[in-house]
Design an enzyme around this catalytic site. Structure first.
Site, PDB file in Angstrom:
ATOM      1  N   ASN A 213     -15.122  -0.580  73.516  1.00  0.00           N
ATOM      2  CA  ASN A 213     -14.753  -0.119  74.866  1.00  0.00           C
ATOM      3  C   ASN A 213     -16.000   0.020  75.724  1.00  0.00           C
ATOM      4  O   ASN A 213     -17.112  -0.198  75.251  1.00  0.00           O
ATOM      5  CB  ASN A 213     -13.929   1.166  74.795  1.00  0.00           C
ATOM      6  CG  ASN A 213     -14.719   2.305  74.182  1.00  0.00           C
ATOM      7  OD1 ASN A 213     -15.762   2.696  74.690  1.00  0.00           O
ATOM      8  ND2 ASN A 213     -14.229   2.805  73.054  1.00  0.00           N
ATOM      9  N   ASP A 282      -8.432   4.653  69.817  1.00  0.00           N
ATOM     10  CA  ASP A 282      -7.214   5.276  69.277  1.00  0.00           C
ATOM     11  C   ASP A 282      -6.623   4.441  68.151  1.00  0.00           C
ATOM     12  O   ASP A 282      -5.916   4.960  67.297  1.00  0.00           O
ATOM     13  CB  ASP A 282      -6.181   5.441  70.394  1.00  0.00           C
ATOM     14  CG  ASP A 282      -6.616   6.519  71.386  1.00  0.00           C
ATOM     15  OD1 ASP A 282      -7.238   7.495  70.930  1.00  0.00           O
ATOM     16  OD2 ASP A 282      -6.356   6.367  72.594  1.00  0.00           O
ATOM     17  N   LYS A 292     -14.995 -14.434  58.596  1.00  0.00           N
ATOM     18  CA  LYS A 292     -14.656 -14.789  59.976  1.00  0.00           C
ATOM     19  C   LYS A 292     -13.315 -15.530  59.989  1.00  0.00           C
ATOM     20  O   LYS A 292     -13.108 -16.447  59.191  1.00  0.00           O
ATOM     21  CB  LYS A 292     -15.762 -15.678  60.541  1.00  0.00           C
ATOM     22  CG  LYS A 292     -15.527 -16.056  61.985  1.00  0.00           C
ATOM     23  CD  LYS A 292     -16.654 -16.917  62.529  1.00  0.00           C
ATOM     24  CE  LYS A 292     -16.304 -17.400  63.914  1.00  0.00           C
ATOM     25  NZ  LYS A 292     -17.232 -18.385  64.428  1.00  0.00           N
ATOM     26  N   PRO A 312      -7.609   8.687  63.396  1.00  0.00           N
ATOM     27  CA  PRO A 312      -7.420  10.137  63.495  1.00  0.00           C
ATOM     28  C   PRO A 312      -7.942  10.636  64.837  1.00  0.00           C
ATOM     29  O   PRO A 312      -8.866  10.045  65.396  1.00  0.00           O
ATOM     30  CB  PRO A 312      -8.287  10.686  62.349  1.00  0.00           C
ATOM     31  CG  PRO A 312      -9.266   9.610  62.047  1.00  0.00           C
ATOM     32  CD  PRO A 312      -8.603   8.312  62.391  1.00  0.00           C
ATOM     33  N   PHE A 330     -13.385  15.526  76.350  1.00  0.00           N
ATOM     34  CA  PHE A 330     -13.472  14.737  77.582  1.00  0.00           C
ATOM     35  C   PHE A 330     -12.170  13.980  77.788  1.00  0.00           C
ATOM     36  O   PHE A 330     -11.450  13.705  76.826  1.00  0.00           O
ATOM     37  CB  PHE A 330     -14.628  13.735  77.494  1.00  0.00           C
ATOM     38  CG  PHE A 330     -15.958  14.348  77.831  1.00  0.00           C
ATOM     39  CD1 PHE A 330     -16.544  15.257  76.964  1.00  0.00           C
ATOM     40  CD2 PHE A 330     -16.595  14.036  79.017  1.00  0.00           C
ATOM     41  CE1 PHE A 330     -17.752  15.847  77.277  1.00  0.00           C
ATOM     42  CE2 PHE A 330     -17.819  14.620  79.338  1.00  0.00           C
ATOM     43  CZ  PHE A 330     -18.394  15.522  78.464  1.00  0.00           C
ATOM     44  N   LYS A 348      -4.834  18.596  72.662  1.00  0.00           N
ATOM     45  CA  LYS A 348      -6.044  18.612  71.822  1.00  0.00           C
ATOM     46  C   LYS A 348      -6.382  20.018  71.340  1.00  0.00           C
ATOM     47  O   LYS A 348      -7.021  20.178  70.313  1.00  0.00           O
ATOM     48  CB  LYS A 348      -7.238  18.063  72.605  1.00  0.00           C
ATOM     49  CG  LYS A 348      -7.015  16.694  73.225  1.00  0.00           C
ATOM     50  CD  LYS A 348      -7.438  15.597  72.297  1.00  0.00           C
ATOM     51  CE  LYS A 348      -7.316  14.241  72.983  1.00  0.00           C
ATOM     52  NZ  LYS A 348      -7.688  13.144  72.110  1.00  0.00           N
TER      53      LYS A 348
END
Ligand code: C5P
Length: 408
Positions: A213, A282, A292, A312, A330, A348
């Site tokens: 990400n 996630d 590969k 998790p 965050f 959370k």
């Protein structure tokens, strides 16, 4: 400047080097004086070409030194006395030449000598042409100085005095004054163990491909740096990123969410504060191939199927067992920031949620600034303005301080 942390007035030695950005220095001196600091200015030879000693002397209320060998100046206050007097040395603008001299330990003029003689922390505020800042020599010098614990503010991106666009603008006086307040804040977190997670995770698909990400790690690294500067013992669990380890911080590099979970859970046992700034994937591919995946092995035009399984939730896991420990999470949201953050906080179970609006171009991923909103379990919402990430880090830790002191 951090609104909640009171400014601790200090003795500031401000070294002005020879760059066009020096025109902003008189305003910086005014702001520093207004914040209650004692300011003494020293000029490099080239600095004196850009800003007049008389202006700095008038605004700082103290004589300005520029020469190492002037017996009058040295008689007034010797360069060693000046180096000892400072609680913080600020070099602004810090030119490529000044950065190179300090990296090499050159003491061939007054400013160079002061920088080696002082025991005070040093803050460099670079300003130069974009190509000079991105030159490998300057990058290497700045990297070396960072490793030695020298602090940097900026440079910022934008229109440069030389006509170019890009990274090289000196930070604004208000930003510099804010950083000075942070650096003079004192080591109030001695004996506190802080765990920080930062960066994204990388979930392998096969031997060469992965799901990643856009997290740069900058926000978490800034929190780790600020906690260490406050005297805390800091462990930073970092996903893959190229950022230098902040001075005094113990860094554990991990790649996947499962590795991050293991490291965080282990370190959480012995810490009092956890700030989870990492962008944890996630989901991960259920069966990563060790080899590969080759196109030739598939039917013409076919694509491999990648099944995902959930990772998790590290933050939820440590929040559930936190006891007296303070846990900060965050949230990166693209719309309905506060509502989404409230729901996330409830899910959370942490003590504070720092929500970013990632739809803004000047904040969030891979920028040096951030506009965040604090959301507390009691429903309290505190929207902060756009601030450099170092200052956001200071605000987060100010909040944590309050949480540790007061009832939750
Ligand atoms: O659920 P979301 O990823 O939006 O939540 C972000 C917060 O949760 C961050 O503090 C992040 O570090 C944490 N997180 C986590 N484990 C996950 C996903 C997110 O600890 N698997």
């Amino acid at each position: 400047m951090s609104a909640s942390a009171p400014v601790q007035p200090g003795n500031l030695l401000l070294a002005v080097a020879g760059g066009i950005a020096a025109y902003k220095i008189p305003e910086l001196v005014r702001q520093l004086r207004r914040a209650g600091h004692a300011v003494r200015c020293v000029l490099t030879e080239a600095g004196g070409e850009f800003v007049s000693p008389l202006v700095l002397q008038t605004l700082s209320g103290a004589p300005v030194r520029s020469s190492l060998f002037d017996s009058g100046e040295e008689g007034e206050i010797s360069h060693i006395e000046l180096a000892d007097w400072a609680d913080l040395v600020v070099v602004a603008p810090a030119t490529a030449n000044r950065i190179a001299k300090l990296a090499q330990g050159l003491a061939d003029d007054l400013v160079g000598t002061l920088l080696l003689a002082t025991r005070a922390p040093v803050l460099l505020v670079p300003a130069m042409n974009v190509n000079m800042w991105s030159h490998p020599a300057t990058r290497a010098n700045a990297g070396l100085l960072r490793e030695r614990g020298v602090h940097f503010e900026g440079p910022e991106s934008g229109e440069l005095a030389c006509g170019w666009e890009g990274e090289g603008r000196m930070a604004e006086p208000g930003t510099i004054a804010g950083r000075v307040a942070i650096l003079l804040g004192g080591e109030t977190w001695k004996g506190v163990r802080v765990l920080v997670s930062a960066g994204g995770t990388r979930e392998p698909i096969d031997a060469v491909r992965s799901i990643a990400n856009r997290s740069s790690g900058k926000m978490g690294f800034a929190v780790a740096e600020e906690a260490a500067r406050r005297g805390a013992e800091v462990v930073l669990v970092a996903g893959p990123c190229a950022l230098p380890t902040p001075p005094g911080v113990r860094r554990l590099d991990v790649e996947t969410a499962l590795e991050m979970a293991a490291a965080v859970e282990h370190e959480f046992e012995t810490c009092q504060v956890a700030v989870m700034a990492a962008a944890v994937a996630d989901f991960r591919p259920a069966n990563a191939s060790l080899a590969k995946i080759k196109k030739e092995d598939l039917a013409p035009g076919a694509a491999p199927r990648i099944d995902l399984v959930q990772n998790p939730d590290i933050l939820a896991g440590i929040s559930a067992t936190r006891g007296e420990r303070v846990v900060v999470g965050f949230a990166a949201e693209s719309h309905d920031l506060v509502e989404a953050a409230r729901r996330k906080l409830a899910r959370k179970g942490c003590d504070l949620l720092v929500a970013n609006d990632i739809s803004r171009v000047d904040a969030g991923f891979d920028t040096d600034s951030n506009a965040v909103t604090f959301v507390s379990p009691g429903g309290e919402v505190d929207e902060l303005p756009l601030l450099p990430k170092v200052e956001v880090a200071a605000r987060i830790l100010d909040r944590v301080e309050k949480l540790r002191e007061g009832p939750r």
